[in-house]
Motif scaffolding. Structure first.
Motif, PDB file in Angstrom:
ATOM      1  N   SER A 110     -55.834  51.527  41.248  1.00 53.04           N
ATOM      2  CA  SER A 110     -55.078  50.569  42.062  1.00 53.04           C
ATOM      3  C   SER A 110     -53.601  50.913  42.007  1.00 53.04           C
ATOM      4  O   SER A 110     -53.168  51.766  41.223  1.00 53.04           O
ATOM      5  N   SER A 111     -52.814  50.185  42.806  1.00 58.47           N
ATOM      6  CA  SER A 111     -51.369  50.416  42.771  1.00 58.47           C
ATOM      7  C   SER A 111     -50.797  49.994  41.411  1.00 58.47           C
ATOM      8  O   SER A 111     -49.819  50.574  40.942  1.00 58.47           O
ATOM      9  N   ALA A 112     -51.434  49.026  40.766  1.00 56.82           N
ATOM     10  CA  ALA A 112     -50.971  48.630  39.421  1.00 56.82           C
ATOM     11  C   ALA A 112     -51.160  49.789  38.446  1.00 56.82           C
ATOM     12  O   ALA A 112     -50.263  50.105  37.656  1.00 56.82           O
ATOM     13  N   ASP A 113     -52.329  50.441  38.505  1.00 61.36           N
ATOM     14  CA  ASP A 113     -52.555  51.631  37.672  1.00 61.36           C
ATOM     15  C   ASP A 113     -51.494  52.668  37.983  1.00 61.36           C
ATOM     16  O   ASP A 113     -50.926  53.287  37.092  1.00 61.36           O
ATOM     17  N   PHE A 114     -51.229  52.866  39.292  1.00 61.59           N
ATOM     18  CA  PHE A 114     -50.275  53.908  39.688  1.00 61.59           C
ATOM     19  C   PHE A 114     -48.905  53.667  39.074  1.00 61.59           C
ATOM     20  O   PHE A 114     -48.296  54.576  38.496  1.00 61.59           O
ATOM     21  N   GLU A 115     -48.398  52.435  39.178  1.00 66.00           N
ATOM     22  CA  GLU A 115     -47.056  52.144  38.647  1.00 66.00           C
ATOM     23  C   GLU A 115     -46.993  52.379  37.146  1.00 66.00           C
ATOM     24  O   GLU A 115     -46.031  52.930  36.619  1.00 66.00           O
ATOM     25  N   PHE A 116     -48.040  51.939  36.463  1.00 66.34           N
ATOM     26  CA  PHE A 116     -48.110  52.104  35.011  1.00 66.34           C
ATOM     27  C   PHE A 116     -48.179  53.588  34.650  1.00 66.34           C
ATOM     28  O   PHE A 116     -47.424  54.086  33.814  1.00 66.34           O
ATOM     29  N   GLU A 117     -49.082  54.291  35.319  1.00 66.77           N
ATOM     30  CA  GLU A 117     -49.317  55.703  35.006  1.00 66.77           C
ATOM     31  C   GLU A 117     -48.113  56.568  35.374  1.00 66.77           C
ATOM     32  O   GLU A 117     -47.828  57.556  34.724  1.00 66.77           O
ATOM     33  N   ARG A 118     -47.448  56.186  36.470  1.00 66.43           N
ATOM     34  CA  ARG A 118     -46.320  57.001  36.928  1.00 66.43           C
ATOM     35  C   ARG A 118     -45.239  57.090  35.856  1.00 66.43           C
ATOM     36  O   ARG A 118     -44.752  58.174  35.534  1.00 66.43           O
ATOM     37  N   SER A 119     -44.861  55.934  35.277  1.00 67.35           N
ATOM     38  CA  SER A 119     -43.775  55.997  34.297  1.00 67.35           C
ATOM     39  C   SER A 119     -44.198  56.766  33.059  1.00 67.35           C
ATOM     40  O   SER A 119     -43.406  57.536  32.504  1.00 67.35           O
TER      41      SER A 119
END
Ligand code: ADP
Length: 153
Positions: free
Chosen positions: A92-101
């Motif tokens: 999800s986009s939540a995973d993406f934001e977390f994983e990105r940083s």
């Protein structure tokens, strides 16, 4: 040079979503090492030995998948095991934001290690270890959502 990836996580417990990401990644890597996080400040539902054994049993027919536990910085452990890649899944986009940083910070710390993301298969997008633990805690049957090697009571 062998293409080795580390798939780090808690795997508390391993789910069919994790299994799907690992299996699909085997086209990209010679070896995938599942790194089971072991952090004394975290409260896990299942003991480390069970989490490790369940992953091993879920992949007993795939010798390219190895399972180890580790503590400390993920990039340091990657260097120890010669892994040039970190594998993570995205639901999800939540995973993406977390994983990105995390991926960007890891890249600042060690630019030779690349994080590779595999998108969750649509049917596994809602599956998470957190929801599996909630089902178990509340007396439900979560067996359909966990790896084939997971033995829930
Ligand atoms: P953490 O404790 O670091 O969140 P997890 O064990 O929950 O680790 O997950 C490890 C990795 O697997 C993460 O990259 C997470 O996004 C990914 N993941 C978890 N569930 C799924 C799923 N259903 N499909 C694809 N990837 C997933």
């Amino acid at each position: 040079m062998a293409r080795i990836a580390l798939f780090p996580g808690s795997f508390d417990p391993i789910t069919i979503g994790h299994v799907n990401v690992i299996t699909r990644s085997l086209d990209l890597f010679d070896k995938v090492i599942v790194g089971v996080g072991h952090n004394i400040t975290k409260n896990y539902m299942f003991p480390l030995q069970d989490r490790i054994q369940w992953i091993k049993d879920s992949f007993d027919e795939l010798p390219q998948v190895e399972v180890v536990s580790y503590t400390g910085l993920t990039i340091n452990f990657c260097k120890e095991i010669n892994a040039r890649f970190i594998l993570r899944g995205l639901r999800s986009s939540a995973d993406f934001e977390f994983e990105r940083s995390i991926a960007q910070m890891n890249n600042y710390l060690e630019s030779s290690i690349e994080t590779i993301f595999i998108l969750a298969a649509p049917e596994f997008t809602p599956v998470s270890s957190t929801i599996v633990r909630d089902i178990i805690r509340n007396g439900g049957n979560a067996q359909a959502f966990v790896g084939s090697g997971v033995k829930l009571k």
